[in-house]
Design a protein around this motif. Sequence first.
Motif, PDB file in Angstrom:
ATOM      1  N   GLU A 183       0.555 114.409  41.651  1.00 40.32           N
ATOM      2  CA  GLU A 183       0.532 113.656  40.403  1.00 40.32           C
ATOM      3  C   GLU A 183       0.152 112.185  40.577  1.00 40.32           C
ATOM      4  O   GLU A 183      -0.037 111.472  39.590  1.00 40.32           O
ATOM      5  N   VAL A 184       0.070 111.707  41.822  1.00 39.89           N
ATOM      6  CA  VAL A 184      -0.132 110.281  42.092  1.00 39.89           C
ATOM      7  C   VAL A 184      -1.200 110.112  43.156  1.00 39.89           C
ATOM      8  O   VAL A 184      -1.211 110.822  44.164  1.00 39.89           O
ATOM      9  N   GLN A 185      -2.088 109.151  42.959  1.00 40.61           N
ATOM     10  CA  GLN A 185      -3.154 108.865  43.907  1.00 40.61           C
ATOM     11  C   GLN A 185      -2.938 107.459  44.468  1.00 40.61           C
ATOM     12  O   GLN A 185      -3.043 106.464  43.743  1.00 40.61           O
ATOM     13  N   ILE A 186      -2.614 107.375  45.752  1.00 43.64           N
ATOM     14  CA  ILE A 186      -2.236 106.111  46.373  1.00 43.64           C
ATOM     15  C   ILE A 186      -3.450 105.436  47.002  1.00 43.64           C
ATOM     16  O   ILE A 186      -4.169 106.032  47.803  1.00 43.64           O
ATOM     17  N   VAL A 187      -3.649 104.177  46.620  1.00 39.39           N
ATOM     18  CA  VAL A 187      -4.728 103.360  47.183  1.00 39.39           C
ATOM     19  C   VAL A 187      -4.101 102.231  47.989  1.00 39.39           C
ATOM     20  O   VAL A 187      -3.369 101.397  47.444  1.00 39.39           O
ATOM     21  N   MET A 188      -4.387 102.190  49.289  1.00 36.89           N
ATOM     22  CA  MET A 188      -4.010 101.041  50.105  1.00 36.89           C
ATOM     23  C   MET A 188      -5.173 100.060  50.038  1.00 36.89           C
ATOM     24  O   MET A 188      -6.269 100.351  50.510  1.00 36.89           O
ATOM     25  N   HIS A 189      -4.895  98.916  49.455  1.00 37.50           N
ATOM     26  CA  HIS A 189      -5.938  97.988  49.035  1.00 37.50           C
ATOM     27  C   HIS A 189      -5.981  96.751  49.935  1.00 37.50           C
ATOM     28  O   HIS A 189      -4.979  96.036  50.053  1.00 37.50           O
ATOM     29  N   MET A 190      -7.125  96.494  50.579  1.00 40.39           N
ATOM     30  CA  MET A 190      -7.292  95.321  51.429  1.00 40.39           C
ATOM     31  C   MET A 190      -7.396  94.090  50.538  1.00 40.39           C
ATOM     32  O   MET A 190      -8.397  93.842  49.889  1.00 40.39           O
ATOM     33  N   ASP A 191      -6.336  93.273  50.554  1.00 38.58           N
ATOM     34  CA  ASP A 191      -6.169  92.206  49.584  1.00 38.58           C
ATOM     35  C   ASP A 191      -6.335  90.815  50.203  1.00 38.58           C
ATOM     36  O   ASP A 191      -5.936  89.823  49.623  1.00 38.58           O
ATOM     37  N   GLY A 192      -6.907  90.744  51.403  1.00 39.96           N
ATOM     38  CA  GLY A 192      -7.021  89.450  52.067  1.00 39.96           C
ATOM     39  C   GLY A 192      -8.319  88.727  51.762  1.00 39.96           C
ATOM     40  O   GLY A 192      -9.321  89.336  51.408  1.00 39.96           O
ATOM     41  N   TRP A 193      -8.293  87.394  51.908  1.00 34.98           N
ATOM     42  CA  TRP A 193      -9.503  86.619  51.665  1.00 34.98           C
ATOM     43  C   TRP A 193      -9.928  85.903  52.946  1.00 34.98           C
ATOM     44  O   TRP A 193      -9.153  85.695  53.861  1.00 34.98           O
ATOM     45  N   GLY A 194     -11.207  85.518  52.955  1.00 41.29           N
ATOM     46  CA  GLY A 194     -11.738  84.811  54.116  1.00 41.29           C
ATOM     47  C   GLY A 194     -13.178  85.191  54.367  1.00 41.29           C
ATOM     48  O   GLY A 194     -13.829  85.844  53.555  1.00 41.29           O
ATOM     49  N   GLU A 195     -13.675  84.789  55.527  1.00 44.09           N
ATOM     50  CA  GLU A 195     -15.042  85.114  55.900  1.00 44.09           C
ATOM     51  C   GLU A 195     -15.159  86.612  56.174  1.00 44.09           C
ATOM     52  O   GLU A 195     -14.163  87.281  56.441  1.00 44.09           O
ATOM     53  N   PRO A 196     -16.367  87.159  56.107  1.00 43.49           N
ATOM     54  CA  PRO A 196     -16.549  88.614  56.241  1.00 43.49           C
ATOM     55  C   PRO A 196     -15.908  89.220  57.481  1.00 43.49           C
ATOM     56  O   PRO A 196     -15.266  90.270  57.397  1.00 43.49           O
ATOM     57  N   ASP A 197     -16.073  88.592  58.646  1.00 47.30           N
ATOM     58  CA  ASP A 197     -15.508  89.171  59.866  1.00 47.30           C
ATOM     59  C   ASP A 197     -13.988  89.277  59.785  1.00 47.30           C
ATOM     60  O   ASP A 197     -13.389  90.245  60.284  1.00 47.30           O
ATOM     61  N   LEU A 198     -13.366  88.282  59.179  1.00 46.93           N
ATOM     62  CA  LEU A 198     -11.914  88.298  59.044  1.00 46.93           C
ATOM     63  C   LEU A 198     -11.467  89.409  58.100  1.00 46.93           C
ATOM     64  O   LEU A 198     -10.507  90.142  58.374  1.00 46.93           O
ATOM     65  N   LYS A 199     -12.167  89.561  56.991  1.00 45.03           N
ATOM     66  CA  LYS A 199     -11.834  90.616  56.036  1.00 45.03           C
ATOM     67  C   LYS A 199     -12.034  91.999  56.662  1.00 45.03           C
ATOM     68  O   LYS A 199     -11.231  92.911  56.470  1.00 45.03           O
ATOM     69  N   LEU A 200     -13.111  92.151  57.400  1.00 43.25           N
ATOM     70  CA  LEU A 200     -13.384  93.438  58.049  1.00 43.25           C
ATOM     71  C   LEU A 200     -12.319  93.761  59.083  1.00 43.25           C
ATOM     72  O   LEU A 200     -11.914  94.917  59.243  1.00 43.25           O
ATOM     73  N   GLY A 201     -11.855  92.742  59.809  1.00 40.29           N
ATOM     74  CA  GLY A 201     -10.793  92.968  60.789  1.00 40.29           C
ATOM     75  C   GLY A 201      -9.494  93.396  60.132  1.00 40.29           C
ATOM     76  O   GLY A 201      -8.794  94.285  60.632  1.00 40.29           O
ATOM     77  N   THR A 202      -9.184  92.783  58.999  1.00 41.17           N
ATOM     78  CA  THR A 202      -7.983  93.163  58.265  1.00 41.17           C
ATOM     79  C   THR A 202      -8.079  94.602  57.776  1.00 41.17           C
ATOM     80  O   THR A 202      -7.111  95.375  57.864  1.00 41.17           O
ATOM     81  N   TYR A 203      -9.226  94.963  57.253  1.00 40.69           N
ATOM     82  CA  TYR A 203      -9.435  96.342  56.789  1.00 40.69           C
ATOM     83  C   TYR A 203      -9.288  97.327  57.948  1.00 40.69           C
ATOM     84  O   TYR A 203      -8.631  98.370  57.828  1.00 40.69           O
ATOM     85  N   ARG A 204      -9.864  96.977  59.069  1.00 39.62           N
ATOM     86  CA  ARG A 204      -9.835  97.867  60.232  1.00 39.62           C
ATOM     87  C   ARG A 204      -8.414  98.076  60.746  1.00 39.62           C
ATOM     88  O   ARG A 204      -8.011  99.203  61.068  1.00 39.62           O
ATOM     89  N   HIS A 205      -7.624  97.015  60.821  1.00 39.19           N
ATOM     90  CA  HIS A 205      -6.287  97.113  61.416  1.00 39.19           C
ATOM     91  C   HIS A 205      -5.249  97.697  60.464  1.00 39.19           C
ATOM     92  O   HIS A 205      -4.426  98.523  60.880  1.00 39.19           O
ATOM     93  N   PHE A 206      -5.260  97.280  59.214  1.00 42.15           N
ATOM     94  CA  PHE A 206      -4.144  97.610  58.323  1.00 42.15           C
ATOM     95  C   PHE A 206      -4.466  98.647  57.265  1.00 42.15           C
ATOM     96  O   PHE A 206      -3.543  99.173  56.626  1.00 42.15           O
ATOM     97  N   ILE A 207      -5.732  98.952  57.051  1.00 47.83           N
ATOM     98  CA  ILE A 207      -6.115  99.973  56.080  1.00 47.83           C
ATOM     99  C   ILE A 207      -6.656 101.200  56.814  1.00 47.83           C
ATOM    100  O   ILE A 207      -6.091 102.293  56.714  1.00 47.83           O
ATOM    101  N   TYR A 208      -7.725 101.026  57.565  1.00 44.76           N
ATOM    102  CA  TYR A 208      -8.267 102.124  58.372  1.00 44.76           C
ATOM    103  C   TYR A 208      -7.254 102.597  59.412  1.00 44.76           C
ATOM    104  O   TYR A 208      -7.070 103.798  59.614  1.00 44.76           O
ATOM    105  N   GLY A 209      -6.585 101.662  60.063  1.00 45.18           N
ATOM    106  CA  GLY A 209      -5.709 101.997  61.182  1.00 45.18           C
ATOM    107  C   GLY A 209      -4.418 102.670  60.793  1.00 45.18           C
ATOM    108  O   GLY A 209      -3.760 103.270  61.654  1.00 45.18           O
TER     109      GLY A 209
END
Length: 344
Positions: A276-302
């Motif tokens: 009944e519920v669809q959970i989205v883990m949302h990368m909510d950080g700001w910064g330069e692209p490399d920093l955002k990609l690192g956050t996505y990789r560690h805390f969302i993908y990982g």
Amino acid sequence: MKLIKLTAPLLLAIAALSTFSCTTDTKKNVEKTTVKDTAEVVEEENLRAPVDTAKYDAIMKKLANGDTTGKWPVKKHPYPLDGAILPFKRIIVYYGNLHSKKMGALGEYAPKEMWERLNKEVKHWEKVDPSTPVQVGLHYIAAVASGTPGKDGKYINRMGNKQIDSVLKIAKMQPNTIVFLDLQVALSNLKAELPHIEKYLQLPHVHLGIDPEFSMKDGSLPGKKIGTYDAADINYVSGYLADMVKKYNLPPKVFVIHRFTRKMVSNSPSIKLRPEVQIVMHMDGWGEPDLKLGTYRHFIYGEPVQFTGFKIFYKNDLKKAPNRLMTPEELMKLKPIPVYIQYQ
């Protein structure tokens, strides 16, 4: 390097909202509006059939984008019920609050201009990924962590029904728009705050977001440090939403959880998935692209949960070089590909 959002200006904006507290207003009106008359409410569980499972699996494999680690697509998940938005569409939203131009594009621009800007983003995504229809939406901060304690001492500013109704009215300017109501609980908690917006969550086109950054379980003031939610908190909310879906025979609810540090969400492997519920883990950080990609990789993908999201900050992402916003073309290269995109 940690990805930390600028909170001082945010708190200044939040403090200005203190006149809009609406605890009493909500109590007066919560009984007046329901999706159905009580006598018509359907109590049976799972009245909706599951989705086309073969199509679902094919899309989830596509979203994994060639990942070979076994993390994606997520295994041992229940199939969603019929009417599910994800993964069949990509949700594109503008985020903000109507009473602050500093909190996001939703609120910074008048409705007509806001829609013109949002639709440009939608067209870009449709061009980049024509195989995935776009579900457009507005993501409204319905409870704002405040710089002042308020009458209850919880440092939370609840938007009144009139404010939320205004967002629903703006959503109607474009057919089939969905709305997210977002909670920043501050020194309160989810169990206490969900009833304030329950009558809106009974509507089939209204969904939910929660922000661990402003969940101050240790009593710290919001904005002084980054808050947290545990899997137990998330499971409570998803159970709450699931019960509502079953009670009112609604399509599955989309449940967005903002995240840009590990401690913002603890015990993520224990998060329970429900049809009944669809959970989205949302990368909510700001910064330069490399920093955002690192956050996505560690805390969302990982730390796989179910679906993933990615936020673009029109202003904060440009604070440091290289001064540019990430594009849909770049986000389509991520593993997994996000199905929820938020612009602030």
